[in-house]
Design a protein around this motif. Structure first.
Motif, PDB file in Angstrom:
ATOM      1  N   SER A 236     -46.781  79.765  56.521  1.00 57.92           N
ATOM      2  CA  SER A 236     -47.996  79.040  56.153  1.00 57.92           C
ATOM      3  C   SER A 236     -48.677  79.683  54.952  1.00 57.92           C
ATOM      4  N   PHE A 237     -48.729  81.002  54.950  1.00 54.49           N
ATOM      5  CA  PHE A 237     -49.295  81.751  53.827  1.00 54.49           C
ATOM      6  C   PHE A 237     -48.522  81.457  52.541  1.00 54.49           C
ATOM      7  N   HIS A 238     -47.198  81.463  52.657  1.00 56.79           N
ATOM      8  CA  HIS A 238     -46.335  81.210  51.495  1.00 56.79           C
ATOM      9  C   HIS A 238     -46.487  79.777  51.017  1.00 56.79           C
ATOM     10  N   ARG A 239     -46.577  78.845  51.953  1.00 59.32           N
ATOM     11  CA  ARG A 239     -46.752  77.437  51.588  1.00 59.32           C
ATOM     12  C   ARG A 239     -48.088  77.229  50.864  1.00 59.32           C
ATOM     13  N   GLY A 240     -49.129  77.957  51.306  1.00 58.19           N
ATOM     14  CA  GLY A 240     -50.433  77.834  50.670  1.00 58.19           C
ATOM     15  C   GLY A 240     -50.462  78.312  49.237  1.00 58.19           C
TER      16      GLY A 240
ATOM     17  N   PRO B 262     -40.275  77.484  59.542  1.00 62.29           N
ATOM     18  CA  PRO B 262     -40.778  78.570  58.691  1.00 62.29           C
ATOM     19  C   PRO B 262     -39.715  79.142  57.750  1.00 62.29           C
ATOM     20  N   LEU B 263     -38.488  79.307  58.246  1.00 64.10           N
ATOM     21  CA  LEU B 263     -37.431  79.831  57.383  1.00 64.10           C
ATOM     22  C   LEU B 263     -37.186  78.903  56.195  1.00 64.10           C
ATOM     23  N   SER B 264     -37.267  77.602  56.426  1.00 70.52           N
ATOM     24  CA  SER B 264     -37.111  76.654  55.320  1.00 70.52           C
ATOM     25  C   SER B 264     -38.249  76.803  54.325  1.00 70.52           C
ATOM     26  N   LEU B 265     -39.479  76.863  54.821  1.00 71.22           N
ATOM     27  CA  LEU B 265     -40.644  76.974  53.929  1.00 71.22           C
ATOM     28  C   LEU B 265     -40.604  78.240  53.087  1.00 71.22           C
ATOM     29  N   LEU B 266     -40.097  79.321  53.681  1.00 71.15           N
ATOM     30  CA  LEU B 266     -40.061  80.596  52.962  1.00 71.15           C
ATOM     31  C   LEU B 266     -39.096  80.579  51.782  1.00 71.15           C
ATOM     32  N   ARG B 267     -38.303  79.505  51.661  1.00 76.05           N
ATOM     33  CA  ARG B 267     -37.400  79.367  50.513  1.00 76.05           C
ATOM     34  C   ARG B 267     -38.077  78.689  49.320  1.00 76.05           C
ATOM     35  N   LEU B 268     -39.319  78.231  49.493  1.00 78.13           N
ATOM     36  CA  LEU B 268     -40.038  77.612  48.377  1.00 78.13           C
ATOM     37  C   LEU B 268     -40.151  78.587  47.213  1.00 78.13           C
ATOM     38  N   ASP B 269     -39.844  78.107  46.011  1.00 73.02           N
ATOM     39  CA  ASP B 269     -40.058  78.935  44.827  1.00 73.02           C
ATOM     40  C   ASP B 269     -40.874  78.142  43.805  1.00 73.02           C
ATOM     41  N   PRO B 270     -41.338  78.790  42.753  1.00 69.01           N
ATOM     42  CA  PRO B 270     -42.234  78.111  41.807  1.00 69.01           C
ATOM     43  C   PRO B 270     -41.627  76.895  41.123  1.00 69.01           C
TER      44      PRO B 270
END
Length: 471
Positions: free
Chosen positions: A107-111, A157-165
């Protein structure tokens, strides 16, 4: 798994709500892993305390691999080699629950990301719809999508943590088997668009009734991002009802006149499905290279997301036509021995089994059709009756042979016999016994549908069928 933005120990503490047990508070980590077998380089190891495995048992292993950061649970400190960790200046952060901390960090990473998120759930078709939607929006946007069946409190969560800029969109799948699960996952990923494919009799053990399924899936709309849009199947009476209970903006897809995105002139062939896609901007003829009339509904959901994200009709058509079936979900393969296997073994419920049988009927033509069915799980107190109905539907399809396995196989057989299927065309047994019987009865040009719930692991029958006659 890599995260593009390094995780500082400070961010880990803030995101997880944990406390620093030991180690260098200024250290940063290149990524996050929950798997001691493939953790790499300078990653943080999160010790998930699961039902089958407890990651705390593998902390010594990751330390031996040179890992310098672990996130653990407070009540598992006695499992930690603290003396070794302090000596090695290993960062150790302790939390109340590592699974919950994983979600908090996602959630922190997605934000911190500027990407728009699409959340997809439903009783049937969510994985296919997720992949279709990703294929469509990739025509224009850099897109992240869930891996495999990563749709629960660990996978999402593991999927979301793959978000990059570089990502402009994230297409995520949300699953559930009890109330509150979709709400939790939605709060983590905060979708701007929430898609519900349909409401059907699934996970009734956990939610109790169809009303319970509707409310559990509806948690997506309640907890999505402010100003978000709900994309709902207008052909589903339960979703029509849900639309009246939400204050979200609702957009329908389907076959009804008030659907924003509609399908007309549907035609089925051995090569797939074609239909006229009616968008507010015009009509396009779409040719899907996958079987099953029900796939049109998945395509309409994907097309609606594409339209809402500003894609042209041409781009939406192009994306849909590039889509290919997902393994275990209406995946058709003609084997070297001449039989055709419909692998729909990934999961099953009454609605999806009926749709799969209808697809077999439409595709096999005059050839013999064989059904290999495993139990449909988590159906609650009405499970036996629902399996009897599937038996009746199976009999009505006129199968050359019906194979059933699982605790409810007798109920399926009973329903089939009650609807006129001869008892000598029905075989009840284990998967191994079914394969032995099939080996004596299969003929070239047979069509075989294999389906069952995930826990039945019916893919073992699929693998056997694919190799039949090759030795």
């Amino acid at each position: 798994m890599k995260t593009p933005k390094p995780w500082s120990t400070k961010d880990i503490l803030v995101a997880s709500g944990g406390t620093l047990v030991c180690g260098d508070g200024n250290r940063s980590f290149a990524g996050i892993s929950i798997d001691s077998r493939n953790i790499e380089g300078n990653e943080l190891f999160i010790a998930i305390a699961g039902t089958a495995h407890d990651g705390h048992q593998y902390i010594k292993d990751v330390l031996n691999q040179g890992i310098l950061g672990v996130l653990t649970e407070n009540n598992k400190r006695e499992m930690l080699p603290l003396t070794e960790m302090i000596k090695g200046n290993v960062v150790c952060v302790a939390v109340e629950n590592t699974t919950r901390a994983l979600g908090d960090m996602a959630s922190f990473h997605r934000g911190a990301s500027k990407a728009s998120v699409v959340g997809i759930t439903g009783s049937n078709g969510k994985t296919t719809t997720r992949e279709m939607t990703a294929t469509v929006v990739m025509e224009r946007f850099q897109t992240l999508t869930s891996q495999k069946n990563y749709n629960n409190d660990i996978g999402l969560p593991l999927s979301l943590l793959r978000l990059d800029p570089t990502h402009e969109l994230a297409i995520l799948e949300l699953g559930m088997n009890h109330p509150g699960e979709i709400a939790y996952l939605t709060r983590i990923c905060l979708p701007h668009i929430g898609v519900i494919t349909n409401i059907g009799p699934v996970h009734l053990e956990g939610v109790g009734s169809m009303e319970g399924v509707m409310r559990a899936k509806g948690e997506l709309l309640e907890h999505m991002a402010p100003g978000g849009t709900a994309v709902l199947n207008g052909d589903d009476q339960w979703l029509r009802r849900l639309a009246g209970l939400t204050d979200r903006k609702v957009v329908f897809f389907g076959h009804t006149g008030d659907a924003l995105v509609r399908a007309e002139s549907i035609r089925e062939t051995e090569q797939g499905i074609s239909f006229s896609l009616r968008l507010p901007t015009g009509t396009r003829t779409v040719r899907l290279g996958i079987p099953g009339r029900f796939m049109v509904s998945n395509a309409l959901a994907a097309a609606t997301v594409g339209y809402l994200k500003g894609l042209s009709g041409e781009s939406i058509q192009s994306g849909l036509e590039k889509f290919r079936s997902v393994e275990g979900r209406m995946h058709i393969k003609k084997t070297p021995s001449g039989i055709t296997v419909i692998n729909d073994a990934y999961n099953a419920n009454p609605v999806s089994v009926k749709a799969a049988i209808e697809t077999l009927i439409s595709l096999k033509g005059t050839q013999r059709g064989i059904l290999v069915l495993g139990d449909m799980l988590e159906l609650g107190p009405d499970a036996e009756a629902m399996h009897e109905v599937i038996g009746s539907i199976s009999a009505a399809s006129g199968p050359g042979r019906l194979y059933v396995t699982g605790d409810f196989s007798s109920a399926v057989a009973g329903g089939a016999i009650a609807n006129g299927l001869a008892a000598d065309k029905i075989f009840i047994g284990t998967k191994d016994e079914i394969c032995i019987d099939l080996s004596n009865r299969l003929e070239p040009d047979d069509w075989v549908l294999v389906k069952g719930s995930r826990g039945m692991t019916m893919e073992t029958v699929v693998r056997w069928l694919e190799n039949w006659g090759t030795k």
